[in-house]
Motif scaffolding. Sequence first.
Motif, PDB file in Angstrom:
ATOM      1  N   ILE A 167       1.079  -0.999   0.096  1.00 14.28           N
ATOM      2  CA  ILE A 167       0.411   0.202   0.198  1.00 14.28           C
ATOM      3  C   ILE A 167       1.053   1.264  -0.285  1.00 14.28           C
ATOM      4  O   ILE A 167       2.370   1.214   0.300  1.00 14.28           O
ATOM      5  N   SER A 168       0.020   2.128  -0.153  1.00 18.72           N
ATOM      6  CA  SER A 168       1.110   3.857  -0.405  1.00 18.72           C
ATOM      7  C   SER A 168       0.060   4.727   0.265  1.00 18.72           C
ATOM      8  O   SER A 168      -1.208   4.896  -0.326  1.00 18.72           O
ATOM      9  N   GLY A 169       0.708   5.156   0.963  1.00 23.70           N
ATOM     10  CA  GLY A 169       0.106   6.556   1.214  1.00 23.70           C
ATOM     11  C   GLY A 169       0.429   7.304   2.174  1.00 23.70           C
ATOM     12  O   GLY A 169       1.853   7.585   2.352  1.00 23.70           O
ATOM     13  N   GLY A 170      -0.878   8.061   3.823  1.00 24.06           N
ATOM     14  CA  GLY A 170       0.562   8.822   4.251  1.00 24.06           C
ATOM     15  C   GLY A 170      -0.557   8.904   5.749  1.00 24.06           C
ATOM     16  O   GLY A 170      -1.815   8.565   5.747  1.00 24.06           O
ATOM     17  N   LEU A 171      -0.219   9.518   6.715  1.00 21.73           N
ATOM     18  CA  LEU A 171      -0.818   9.794   7.970  1.00 21.73           C
ATOM     19  C   LEU A 171      -0.523  10.649   8.525  1.00 21.73           C
ATOM     20  O   LEU A 171       1.176  10.885   8.251  1.00 21.73           O
ATOM     21  N   SER A 172      -1.152  11.391   9.698  1.00 23.60           N
ATOM     22  CA  SER A 172      -0.903  12.302  10.523  1.00 23.60           C
ATOM     23  C   SER A 172      -1.061  11.882  11.777  1.00 23.60           C
ATOM     24  O   SER A 172      -2.535  11.979  11.944  1.00 23.60           O
ATOM     25  N   VAL A 173      -0.487  12.603  12.594  1.00 20.94           N
ATOM     26  CA  VAL A 173      -1.171  12.279  14.556  1.00 20.94           C
ATOM     27  C   VAL A 173      -0.783  13.545  14.915  1.00 20.94           C
ATOM     28  O   VAL A 173      -0.058  13.694  14.940  1.00 20.94           O
ATOM     29  N   SER A 174      -1.807  14.020  15.093  1.00 19.92           N
ATOM     30  CA  SER A 174      -2.028  15.487  15.822  1.00 19.92           C
ATOM     31  C   SER A 174      -2.124  15.139  17.754  1.00 19.92           C
ATOM     32  O   SER A 174      -2.860  14.399  17.804  1.00 19.92           O
ATOM     33  N   GLY A 175      -1.408  16.272  18.535  1.00 21.66           N
ATOM     34  CA  GLY A 175      -2.072  16.499  19.851  1.00 21.66           C
ATOM     35  C   GLY A 175      -0.487  15.312  20.129  1.00 21.66           C
ATOM     36  O   GLY A 175      -0.302  15.247  21.488  1.00 21.66           O
ATOM     37  N   LEU A 176       0.474  16.067  19.723  1.00 24.73           N
ATOM     38  CA  LEU A 176       1.821  15.296  20.275  1.00 24.73           C
ATOM     39  C   LEU A 176       2.845  16.937  20.799  1.00 24.73           C
ATOM     40  O   LEU A 176       2.704  17.993  20.308  1.00 24.73           O
ATOM     41  N   SER A 177       2.935  15.998  21.703  1.00 23.57           N
ATOM     42  CA  SER A 177       4.203  17.157  22.118  1.00 23.57           C
ATOM     43  C   SER A 177       6.247  17.144  21.910  1.00 23.57           C
ATOM     44  O   SER A 177       6.684  17.971  21.915  1.00 23.57           O
ATOM     45  N   GLY A 178       6.795  15.601  21.185  1.00 20.75           N
ATOM     46  CA  GLY A 178       7.344  15.366  20.838  1.00 20.75           C
ATOM     47  C   GLY A 178       7.392  14.058  19.303  1.00 20.75           C
ATOM     48  O   GLY A 178       6.180  13.569  19.896  1.00 20.75           O
ATOM     49  N   ALA A 179       8.162  14.392  19.042  1.00 27.03           N
ATOM     50  CA  ALA A 179       9.086  12.772  18.395  1.00 27.03           C
ATOM     51  C   ALA A 179      10.371  12.362  17.602  1.00 27.03           C
ATOM     52  O   ALA A 179      11.098  13.906  17.601  1.00 27.03           O
ATOM     53  N   GLN A 180      10.587  11.285  18.091  1.00 25.23           N
ATOM     54  CA  GLN A 180      11.595  11.189  17.198  1.00 25.23           C
ATOM     55  C   GLN A 180      12.167  11.207  15.791  1.00 25.23           C
ATOM     56  O   GLN A 180      11.144  10.418  15.008  1.00 25.23           O
ATOM     57  N   ALA A 181      12.943  11.308  15.495  1.00 23.41           N
ATOM     58  CA  ALA A 181      13.211  11.095  14.158  1.00 23.41           C
ATOM     59  C   ALA A 181      13.576  10.289  13.728  1.00 23.41           C
ATOM     60  O   ALA A 181      13.697   8.742  14.056  1.00 23.41           O
ATOM     61  N   LEU A 182      12.738   9.879  12.380  1.00 22.93           N
ATOM     62  CA  LEU A 182      13.115   8.409  11.448  1.00 22.93           C
ATOM     63  C   LEU A 182      14.848   8.003  11.603  1.00 22.93           C
ATOM     64  O   LEU A 182      15.056   8.485  10.512  1.00 22.93           O
TER      65      LEU A 182
END
Length: 190
Positions: A167-182
């Motif tokens: 599959i191909s696509g994307g997503l967004s996750v909102s409501g975060l205070s931080g995330a590690q780089a992939l």
Amino acid sequence: MKRMKSLLALGLALAMAAFCLTGCSGSSEEEAESEAVEEMYIASQAGGSITWPEDLDTTAAFASQLDEASGTLYVVFNSVQNRFTNCFTPAGDSITVTSYATSENENATNQYLVTLWEETESGRAYVNGHTIEFATGGDCASATFDGLTPGKNYKIGIAYMSGTYRISGGLSVSGLSGAQALDVENTEAA
């Protein structure tokens, strides 16, 4: 003392009998299984949109980027099977996931799952009851994961039931205070 033990034994026997009788309430096993399946997934609701950050490579096999100003993690996936994001931290007790995807073969799979995983000392653990079902028709849909602990690290898993197609696509996750780089290691199936 002997009388107290007898009363305790009688009480336990009555409790077990009541438990056994409520298990036979007349509903069939099929109904119970059907209800359990319905409760396994959180249904996504049609709507929402994703506007990609300018410097995110939307042609990559798997890439992510955090917009710190909005507290949104963006993830793209192209011709992939199962993947995990890196860790992120929710700002509150819920996050909203907006996603879309297409399948390389419409007959192969018409749904994919977005799962929530908590980072623990021994690795990652699935957060029970936190699976969103999305359609692969290419339209955006959204759903919310509730009951999160602010300050804890979580990951999103993307999966579907096909070992052959992608599959191909994307997503967004909102409501975060931080995330590690992939990292490069995470571009392989986890």
